[in-house]
Design a protein around this motif. Structure first.
Motif, mmCIF file in Angstrom:
data_model
loop_
_atom_site.group_PDB
_atom_site.id
_atom_site.type_symbol
_atom_site.label_atom_id
_atom_site.label_comp_id
_atom_site.label_asym_id
_atom_site.label_seq_id
_atom_site.Cartn_x
_atom_site.Cartn_y
_atom_site.Cartn_z
ATOM 1 N N ILE A 1 17.430 14.203 5.428
ATOM 2 C CA ILE A 1 16.088 13.828 5.896
ATOM 3 C C ILE A 1 15.572 14.874 6.877
ATOM 4 O O ILE A 1 14.391 15.246 6.847
ATOM 5 C CB ILE A 1 16.095 12.423 6.533
ATOM 6 N N ALA A 2 16.439 15.376 7.760
ATOM 7 C CA ALA A 2 16.038 16.418 8.715
ATOM 8 C C ALA A 2 15.602 17.681 7.979
ATOM 9 O O ALA A 2 14.634 18.343 8.373
ATOM 10 C CB ALA A 2 17.178 16.727 9.679
ATOM 11 N N GLY A 3 16.273 18.009 6.890
ATOM 12 C CA GLY A 3 15.882 19.165 6.087
ATOM 13 C C GLY A 3 14.515 18.971 5.452
ATOM 14 O O GLY A 3 13.704 19.900 5.394
ATOM 15 N N THR A 4 14.230 17.763 5.009
ATOM 16 C CA THR A 4 12.913 17.457 4.454
ATOM 17 C C THR A 4 11.837 17.605 5.544
ATOM 18 O O THR A 4 10.775 18.164 5.300
ATOM 19 C CB THR A 4 12.890 16.036 3.876
ATOM 20 N N ALA A 5 12.165 17.124 6.728
ATOM 21 C CA ALA A 5 11.213 17.223 7.848
ATOM 22 C C ALA A 5 10.937 18.684 8.184
ATOM 23 O O ALA A 5 9.781 19.079 8.389
ATOM 24 C CB ALA A 5 11.754 16.495 9.074
ATOM 25 N N ARG A 6 11.977 19.499 8.230
ATOM 26 C CA ARG A 6 11.787 20.934 8.532
ATOM 27 C C ARG A 6 10.966 21.616 7.453
ATOM 28 O O ARG A 6 10.105 22.457 7.748
ATOM 29 C CB ARG A 6 13.138 21.635 8.694
ATOM 30 N N SER A 7 11.193 21.251 6.200
ATOM 31 C CA SER A 7 10.432 21.888 5.116
ATOM 32 C C SER A 7 8.963 21.473 5.152
ATOM 33 O O SER A 7 8.110 22.194 4.654
ATOM 34 C CB SER A 7 11.050 21.555 3.760
ATOM 35 N N MET A 8 8.663 20.324 5.748
ATOM 36 C CA MET A 8 7.276 19.888 5.915
ATOM 37 C C MET A 8 6.630 20.550 7.120
ATOM 38 O O MET A 8 5.419 20.441 7.308
ATOM 39 C CB MET A 8 7.225 18.359 6.101
ATOM 40 N N SER B 1 13.478 3.093 -2.587
ATOM 41 C CA SER B 1 12.863 3.261 -1.267
ATOM 42 C C SER B 1 11.765 4.317 -1.349
ATOM 43 O O SER B 1 11.803 5.198 -2.214
ATOM 44 C CB SER B 1 13.916 3.657 -0.236
ATOM 45 N N PRO B 2 10.771 4.247 -0.460
ATOM 46 C CA PRO B 2 9.667 5.212 -0.497
ATOM 47 C C PRO B 2 10.167 6.644 -0.314
ATOM 48 O O PRO B 2 11.239 6.857 0.261
ATOM 49 C CB PRO B 2 8.792 4.803 0.693
ATOM 50 N N PRO B 3 9.421 7.632 -0.790
ATOM 51 C CA PRO B 3 9.835 9.024 -0.617
ATOM 52 C C PRO B 3 10.017 9.373 0.859
ATOM 53 O O PRO B 3 9.295 8.857 1.730
ATOM 54 C CB PRO B 3 8.681 9.825 -1.224
ATOM 55 N N ALA B 4 10.973 10.252 1.140
ATOM 56 C CA ALA B 4 11.265 10.641 2.523
ATOM 57 C C ALA B 4 10.040 11.257 3.192
ATOM 58 O O ALA B 4 9.787 11.013 4.373
ATOM 59 C CB ALA B 4 12.435 11.620 2.556
ATOM 60 N N ALA B 5 9.261 12.029 2.459
ATOM 61 C CA ALA B 5 8.081 12.673 3.043
ATOM 62 C C ALA B 5 7.065 11.637 3.517
ATOM 63 O O ALA B 5 6.453 11.804 4.575
ATOM 64 C CB ALA B 5 7.438 13.617 2.031
ATOM 65 N N VAL B 6 6.911 10.555 2.772
ATOM 66 C CA VAL B 6 5.973 9.500 3.161
ATOM 67 C C VAL B 6 6.457 8.822 4.444
ATOM 68 O O VAL B 6 5.678 8.582 5.376
ATOM 69 C CB VAL B 6 5.808 8.467 2.023
ATOM 70 N N LEU B 7 7.754 8.526 4.514
ATOM 71 C CA LEU B 7 8.309 7.888 5.702
ATOM 72 C C LEU B 7 8.226 8.811 6.920
ATOM 73 O O LEU B 7 7.964 8.358 8.039
ATOM 74 C CB LEU B 7 9.759 7.470 5.443
ATOM 75 N N LEU B 8 8.429 10.111 6.703
ATOM 76 C CA LEU B 8 8.321 11.071 7.807
ATOM 77 C C LEU B 8 6.885 11.182 8.307
ATOM 78 O O LEU B 8 6.644 11.283 9.515
ATOM 79 C CB LEU B 8 8.848 12.438 7.375
ATOM 80 N N LYS B 9 5.929 11.158 7.393
ATOM 81 C CA LYS B 9 4.525 11.213 7.806
ATOM 82 C C LYS B 9 4.156 9.987 8.640
ATOM 83 O O LYS B 9 3.424 10.095 9.623
ATOM 84 C CB LYS B 9 3.594 11.297 6.590
ATOM 85 N N LEU B 10 4.665 8.824 8.253
ATOM 86 C CA LEU B 10 4.410 7.613 9.034
ATOM 87 C C LEU B 10 5.052 7.718 10.420
ATOM 88 O O LEU B 10 4.436 7.353 11.422
ATOM 89 C CB LEU B 10 4.958 6.383 8.309
ATOM 90 N N GLY C 1 0.784 -1.224 0.000
ATOM 91 C CA GLY C 1 0.000 0.000 0.000
ATOM 92 C C GLY C 1 0.819 1.277 0.000
ATOM 93 O O GLY C 1 0.291 2.350 -0.254
ATOM 94 N N MET C 2 2.114 1.199 0.275
ATOM 95 C CA MET C 2 2.968 2.386 0.306
ATOM 96 C C MET C 2 3.420 2.730 -1.117
ATOM 97 O O MET C 2 3.760 1.837 -1.897
ATOM 98 C CB MET C 2 4.185 2.119 1.188
ATOM 99 N N MET C 3 3.395 4.006 -1.456
ATOM 100 C CA MET C 3 3.831 4.419 -2.792
ATOM 101 C C MET C 3 5.335 4.192 -2.929
ATOM 102 O O MET C 3 6.120 4.703 -2.144
ATOM 103 C CB MET C 3 3.505 5.889 -3.038
#
Length: 154
Positions: A141-148, A74-83, A53-55
């Motif tokens: 990954i931390a930068g992606t998290a901050r941008s979200m 591997s799944p997009p970083a944003a998807v993994l961060l949301k999980l 079910g994961m993109m």
């Protein structure tokens, strides 16, 4: 004689749930690939409980004899961060699942992830990132998290 590559097709498909419907069918049909065979092989490889079910991004290499091979990324970083942050899925038609003030302009303010979760995601994504080591991957990954709009706690 070696096979000649005719195309690279990049798609995102739900793990274990790919169908011949768009976007898979038209993208592969244009290159003459057996769509049913791809769907069956992809669903067999991604049917596990951790990816179902994961993109998942997939790169399909199409050869001149209409054969193909594919690599699952591997799944997009944003998807993994949301999980990791336990951000619920927003409903498309109906009431808001996410509090009205927490999601503004694509940001997820009010949700947090720990540094350990960021490091775990970096380990999963390191092969697909342009990072020299695990620490650098964790910073990406931390930068992606901050941008979200996520807050990283120790």
């Amino acid at each position: 004689m070696a096979k000649q590559v005719t195309a690279f097709v990049k798609l995102q498909c739900p793990g274990g749930q790919a169908t011949p419907a768009p976007p898979v069918g038209p993208a592969l049909g244009a290159h003459g690939v057996n769509i049913g065979m791809f769907v069956k092989q992809f669903n067999d490889k991604t049917g596990g409980p951790d990816t179902k079910g994961m993109m998942l991004p997939v790169v399909i290499t199409v050869y001149s004899d209409r054969s193909f091979e594919f690599k699952i990324k591997s799944p997009p970083a944003a998807v993994l961060l949301k999980l990791a942050a336990k951000i619920p899925h927003a409903k498309k038609a109906g009431g808001d699942v996410i509090p009205a003030d927490s999601k503004k302009g694509g940001k997820y303010k009010g949700f947090t992830v720990t540094q350990d979760q960021v490091n775990d995601i970096a380990k999963k994504k390191q092969a697909d990132l342009n990072a020299r080591d695990l620490e650098h991957a964790a910073r990406i990954i931390a930068g992606t998290a901050r941008s979200m709009g996520l807050t990283i706690v120790a």
